[in-house]
Design an enzyme around this catalytic site. Structure first.
Site, short mmCIF file in Angstrom:
data_model
loop_
_atom_site.label_atom_id
_atom_site.label_comp_id
_atom_site.label_asym_id
_atom_site.label_seq_id
_atom_site.Cartn_x
_atom_site.Cartn_y
_atom_site.Cartn_z
N LYS A 130 42.05 50.38 83.53
CA LYS A 130 43.30 51.12 83.36
C LYS A 130 44.41 50.32 84.03
O LYS A 130 44.15 49.58 84.98
CB LYS A 130 43.21 52.49 84.04
CG LYS A 130 44.21 53.50 83.53
CD LYS A 130 43.69 54.23 82.30
CE LYS A 130 44.72 55.09 81.64
NZ LYS A 130 44.10 55.92 80.58
N ASP A 170 48.95 55.04 76.98
CA ASP A 170 48.68 56.25 77.75
C ASP A 170 50.07 56.89 77.93
O ASP A 170 50.96 56.63 77.11
CB ASP A 170 48.01 55.91 79.10
CG ASP A 170 47.43 57.14 79.81
OD1 ASP A 170 46.35 57.60 79.41
OD2 ASP A 170 48.08 57.67 80.74
#
Ligand code: NDP
Ligand code: 2IT
Length: 450
Positions: A130, A170
């Site tokens: 991430k 995201d």
């Protein structure tokens, strides 16, 4: 939980907290997963002997960098850039980029840690990662966003690649940002390759990727409903957020016969008792994705009410789908949902329920699908985009949607396999955590001490 397991959990968490001070969201995510896993690991000592859990909570690599850029006034701006390469046991690092002013190391480590197990659940060969930045795209011009993305990629490009690490979107990162990031990567590497997912359909993207997280969370809820002989037909659904995930959850719920009565953003929520149908949703998509306006504007156009500064969990509903951000349902809100008749929670967002809220769901034995299972359709379809890029072929909408649907059914089956309790109740938290863990842990054992 037996006393001895409880002590092991506390000892484990004390070390995680000491090594990662003040990363509270990371502590929260690890605590939940380790609570599920410790009883399982006690029956499978090969994992504790090889210290698999201790290794899994330490990122393989953490990249921190400076992102300087010029705003439209010609003023120098500096942001932080991050990429957490968490685990590559079963495939290249894979996971989104978040652009939001609250982004910090602890938030990205929680997301990367969850991503490892989520990606394993998809059945596809993807490790977990991430990244992101504290840059706030809100209120910035397209040119400012482009300059920021170009600067961000000018450092990130040396760490990623189609067989190394494949970022995606995201919060705050959609098609526009992926385009700017991809353009800069291609320019720096002189290589047209599947290094990012969520790309435009003309330049290597996959059909259904924009829809996939919201559709997937709805398919997952549908599977949970089936375990009680029910469907979405006639169900009242409360959704939070109004971004990518919330929009496509609204679309699929409506197609399956449910009525979505709420959406939100960080300013508050709208309540439309008549339901947010396809026409209203098309208007919201224009508002949010093109005009970049606020959800409150809905009321002037379609009626209903706007409740400022509140979240939608006090509204009467059968199904709740949190699709905004972490810790957006607390204990009191969970109790309120259940008091008002809600018996399904399917998480489009990552870790939207606090630990206390999760306890309320489990103790009330409602159908609760945690994010790492329920929202895995997004990254699963990213995996399908990677497959199409490798094949240099594109599949049809129907084909990608059918694969996504099947993956969500398979994830549900995995949760049932590992999460069904002796009394028949399906604990999807345990199911997802154990089901996601086994494949990664076995791959780590096979690959030796790395
Ligand atoms: P978007 O940026 O498209 O939308 C985010 C939405 O959530 C906006 O309505 C935003 O409101 C709201 N929101 C964000 N932060 C906050 C906050 N701190 N408080 C209140 N509201 C907030 O993001 P996505 O739809 O892509 O992501 C939503 C969630 O889904 C996240 O948890 C993400 O991690 C998760 N997720 C996303 C996937 C994807 O493929 N995109 C895949 C799997 C999970 P505002 O505009 O006011 O900020
Ligand atoms: O949280 C997530 O799973 C995502 N933001 C999607 C990640 C991806 O690589 O598609």
């Amino acid at each position: 939980m037996a006393n001895v397991t409880e002590k092991k959990l506390n000892d484990f968490m004390a070390k995680v907290i000491a090594k990662n001070p003040s990363e509270i969201e990371f502590h929260q995510a690890v605590h939940e997963v380790v609570s599920s896993l410790l009883p399982y690991i006690e029956e499978h000592p090969q994992y504790s002997e090889a210290k698999i859990l201790e290794r899994m909570v330490e990122p393989e690599r953490t990249i921190l960098f400076r992102v300087p850029w010029l705003d439209d006034k010609g003023e120098v701006q500096i942001n932080k850039g991050f990429r957490i390469e968490m685990n590559s046991a079963i495939g290249p690092y894979k996971g989104g980029l978040r652009f939001h002013p609250t982004v910090n190391l602890g938030i990205l480590k929680f997301l990367a840690f969850e991503q490892v197990l989520k990606n394993s659940l998809t059945t596809l060969p993807m490790g977990g990662g991430k990244g992101g930045t504290d840059f706030d795209p809100k209120g910035k011009s397209d040119n400012e966003v482009m300059r920021f993305c170009q600067s961000f990629m000018s450092e990130l490009f040396r760490h990623i690649g189609p067989n190394t690490d494949v970022p995606a979107g995201d919060i705050g990162v959609g098609g526009r940002e992926i385009g700017f990031l991809f353009g800069q990567y291609k320019r720096l590497r002189n290589e047209f390759t599947g290094v990012l997912t969520g790309k435009g359909i003309e330049w290597g993207g996959s059909l259904i990727r924009p829809e996939a997280t919201g559709y997937g969370a709805t398919y997952f809820a549908e599977e949970m409903l089936k375990t009680r002989g029910q469907s979405f037909k006639g169900k009242i659904v409360a959704i939070s957020g109004s971004g990518n995930v919330a929009q496509y959850a609204t679309e699929k719920v409506t197609q399956l016969g449910g009525k979505v009565v709420t959406l939100s953003d960080s300013s508050g929520y709208i309540y439309d008792p008549n339901g947010i149908d396809a026409v209203k949703l098309a208007w919201i998509m224009q508002l949010k994705n093109v005009k970049r306006g606020r959800i409150a504007e809905y009321v002037a156009k379609f009626g209903g009410s706007f409740v400022e500064g509140e979240r939608p969990w006090g509204v009467k509903c059968d199904v709740a789908m949190p699709c905004a951000t972490q810790n957006e349902i607390n204990e009191d809100e969970a109790k309120l949902l259940i008091k008002n008749g809600c018996f399904v929670v399917s998480e489009g967002a990552n870790m939207p329920s606090t630990p206390e809220a999760v306890d309320v769901y489990i103790n009330s034995k409602i159908l609760y699908g945690p994010g790492k299972a329920a929202n895995a359709g997004g990254v699963a379809t990213s995996g399908l985009e990677m497959s199409q890029n490798s094949l240099r072929l594109s599949w049809t909408r129907e084909e990608v949607d059918a694969r996504l649907h099947q993956i969500m059914v398979d994830i549900h089956n995995t949760c049932v396999k590992y999460g069904t309790q002796p009394d028949g109740f399906i604990n999807y938290v345990n199911g997802a955590n154990i089901g996601g863990f086994v494949k990664v842990a076995d791959a780590m054992l096979a690959q030796g001490l790395v």
